[in-house]
Design a protein around this motif. Structure first.
Motif, short mmCIF file in Angstrom:
data_model
loop_
_atom_site.label_atom_id
_atom_site.label_comp_id
_atom_site.label_asym_id
_atom_site.label_seq_id
_atom_site.Cartn_x
_atom_site.Cartn_y
_atom_site.Cartn_z
N ASN A 88 -3.88 0.98 0.99
CA ASN A 88 -5.24 0.74 1.46
C ASN A 88 -6.01 -0.17 0.50
O ASN A 88 -6.81 -1.01 0.92
N PHE A 89 -5.75 0.01 -0.81
CA PHE A 89 -6.46 -0.79 -1.80
C PHE A 89 -5.93 -2.23 -1.86
O PHE A 89 -6.54 -3.07 -2.51
N VAL A 90 -4.81 -2.48 -1.20
CA VAL A 90 -4.28 -3.84 -1.11
C VAL A 90 -4.68 -4.49 0.21
O VAL A 90 -5.11 -5.65 0.26
N ASP A 91 -4.60 -3.71 1.30
CA ASP A 91 -4.89 -4.26 2.62
C ASP A 91 -6.36 -4.61 2.80
O ASP A 91 -6.69 -5.51 3.58
N ILE A 92 -7.25 -3.91 2.11
CA ILE A 92 -8.67 -4.14 2.34
C ILE A 92 -9.09 -5.55 1.92
O ILE A 92 -10.03 -6.13 2.48
N TRP A 93 -8.38 -6.14 0.97
CA TRP A 93 -8.73 -7.49 0.52
C TRP A 93 -8.36 -8.55 1.55
O TRP A 93 -8.92 -9.65 1.56
N THR A 94 -7.40 -8.22 2.42
CA THR A 94 -6.99 -9.17 3.46
C THR A 94 -7.61 -8.84 4.82
O THR A 94 -7.78 -9.73 5.65
N ASP A 95 -7.94 -7.59 5.05
CA ASP A 95 -8.55 -7.22 6.34
C ASP A 95 -9.96 -7.78 6.46
O ASP A 95 -10.39 -8.16 7.55
N ILE A 96 -10.69 -7.81 5.37
CA ILE A 96 -12.04 -8.38 5.34
C ILE A 96 -12.16 -9.24 4.09
O ILE A 96 -11.43 -9.02 3.12
N PRO A 97 -13.08 -10.22 4.09
CA PRO A 97 -13.27 -11.03 2.87
C PRO A 97 -14.05 -10.25 1.81
O PRO A 97 -15.20 -10.56 1.49
N LEU A 98 -13.40 -9.24 1.26
CA LEU A 98 -14.08 -8.34 0.32
C LEU A 98 -14.53 -9.07 -0.93
O LEU A 98 -15.59 -8.75 -1.49
N ALA A 99 -13.75 -10.02 -1.40
CA ALA A 99 -14.14 -10.76 -2.61
C ALA A 99 -15.44 -11.51 -2.38
O ALA A 99 -16.30 -11.57 -3.28
N LEU A 257 -22.87 -4.46 3.86
CA LEU A 257 -22.73 -4.95 5.23
C LEU A 257 -21.27 -5.18 5.59
O LEU A 257 -20.87 -4.98 6.75
N GLY A 258 -20.49 -5.61 4.63
CA GLY A 258 -19.09 -5.91 4.91
C GLY A 258 -18.31 -4.69 5.36
O GLY A 258 -17.37 -4.80 6.16
N LEU A 259 -18.68 -3.50 4.87
CA LEU A 259 -17.97 -2.29 5.28
C LEU A 259 -18.20 -1.97 6.75
O LEU A 259 -17.43 -1.20 7.34
N ARG A 260 -19.22 -2.56 7.35
CA ARG A 260 -19.44 -2.36 8.79
C ARG A 260 -18.35 -3.02 9.61
O ARG A 260 -18.20 -2.71 10.81
N SER A 261 -17.59 -3.90 9.02
CA SER A 261 -16.51 -4.55 9.75
C SER A 261 -15.44 -3.56 10.20
O SER A 261 -14.70 -3.84 11.16
N PHE A 262 -15.36 -2.41 9.55
CA PHE A 262 -14.38 -1.40 9.93
C PHE A 262 -14.89 -0.45 11.00
O PHE A 262 -14.18 0.48 11.39
N TYR A 270 -11.93 4.87 9.12
CA TYR A 270 -12.63 5.64 8.11
C TYR A 270 -11.95 5.58 6.74
O TYR A 270 -12.62 5.59 5.71
N ALA A 271 -10.64 5.54 6.72
CA ALA A 271 -9.94 5.47 5.44
C ALA A 271 -10.26 4.18 4.71
O ALA A 271 -10.50 4.17 3.48
N MET A 272 -10.32 3.06 5.46
CA MET A 272 -10.65 1.79 4.83
C MET A 272 -12.11 1.75 4.39
O MET A 272 -12.45 1.12 3.38
N ILE A 273 -12.97 2.42 5.14
CA ILE A 273 -14.38 2.52 4.72
C ILE A 273 -14.49 3.26 3.39
O ILE A 273 -15.24 2.87 2.49
N MET A 274 -13.72 4.34 3.24
CA MET A 274 -13.72 5.09 1.99
C MET A 274 -13.13 4.25 0.86
O MET A 274 -13.61 4.29 -0.28
N THR A 275 -12.11 3.47 1.17
CA THR A 275 -11.52 2.61 0.15
C THR A 275 -12.54 1.58 -0.32
O THR A 275 -12.68 1.34 -1.53
#
Length: 306
Positions: A88-99, A257-262, A270-275
């Protein structure tokens, strides 16, 4: 012939006189010490329990960040997951532009914190160390704006930003949050603890008010400045409604705001939101760990004078 009269109740020669009540103190039971230890133990136990209650949601968030979506809201709560999804801590960087979101949050937090510390400390110096007619009345009127809820003037602010063409830009948030009545109040309370003789001596030496503020008052105000900076940074970093109202471009979004993408129309990851929440809390945790000493000192000394 000299005679020495020795009283029966006198202590023998070479011994220190016994103080009145010494026997009573020696024979007094040690109940006071036991009660003191018991009270301290009860206090520490209560603090530990309270800290555990406060940290419980954070522990649940941390555990949920390595779960699957279907396991986040299980009843009863699964405190020890059957399987850990560290990816989850790896996928979140590619699922949304978290950086990008983290960079926007960091930029806004640093700029707004710097401006609030600058304007708040400068205005507080005027209210605390400069005498002018109506100073106290103006200060009370300015501080009274803290009691006005943001929702009461939220729409007029948006209309103003829209008229000047600053909607959907970081400038709208920066200009609206560059000044704060709370920061002025906090810094003024600390400035009142600085002896007035220091400012008077600097004026006699020919130093201007700007010089007194920059060369004397600010170096002595590090705890209060650190407290204001920490509070402002945390509030800006965690702000959701401000960016939600003024920012529509995805490239300008903050991490909140970016966490709303999930969150979808019918379901949510929800797991990605928690991550993402865990990753967004880490900068605040680091800042608190490094600045907690100045934060406590600043808050304590800012309330010494009213």
């Amino acid at each position: 012939m000299n005679t020495t009269v020795v009283r029966k109740d006198s202590p023998p020669a070479g011994t220190a006189p016994r103080l009145p009540g010494a026997d009573d103190q020696a024979n007094r039971p040690r109940g006071g010490g036991i009660r003191r230890v018991a009270g301290r133990a009860a206090l520490y136990t209560s603090l530990v329990v309270l800290a555990a209650v406060i940290l419980l949601p954070f522990a649940w968030m941390l555990i949920s960040s390595v779960k699957a979506d279907s396991d986040v809201f299980t009843v009863p709560i699964e405190w020890i997951p059957t399987s850990y999804h560290w990816d989850n801590f790896v996928d979140i960087w590619t699922d949304i532009p978290l950086a990008t979101y983290l960079g926007n949050s960091l930029f806004l937090s640093v700029v707004i914190t710097f401006l609030q510390v600058l304007t708040g400390s400068f205005a507080a110096y005027g209210f605390a160390k400069v005498r002018f007619p109506g100073r106290d009345v103006l200060f009370m009127g300015y501080i009274a704006t803290i009691a006005v809820p943001w929702q009461a003037y939220m729409i007029p602010q948006y209309i103003i930003m829209q008229e000047v063409g600053l909607v959907n830009s970081h400038w709208s948030l920066i200009l609206l949050q560059a000044f704060g009545a709370f920061g002025v109040f906090l810094m003024r309370q600390f400035y009142l603890t600085i002896p007035e003789e220091m400012s008077e001596a600097a004026r006699l030496d020919g130093l201007s008010e700007y010089g007194i503020w920059a060369r004397i008052i600010l170096p002595l105000s590090k705890p209060a400045l650190a407290s204001l900076a920490l509070l402002t940074f945390v509030n800006t970093w965690n702000d959701y409604m401000g960016p939600f109202i003024y920012l529509t471009d995805n490239n300008l979004w903050t991490v909140q705001l970016g966490l709303r993408s999930f969150v979808g129309q019918y379901d949510a990851q929800y797991a990605m939101i928690m991550t993402g929440s865990v990753l967004s809390v880490l900068p605040i945790l680091v800042i608190f760990l490094f600045g907690q000493r100045y934060f406590v000192r600043g808050i304590a000394t800012s309330g010494m004078k009213g």
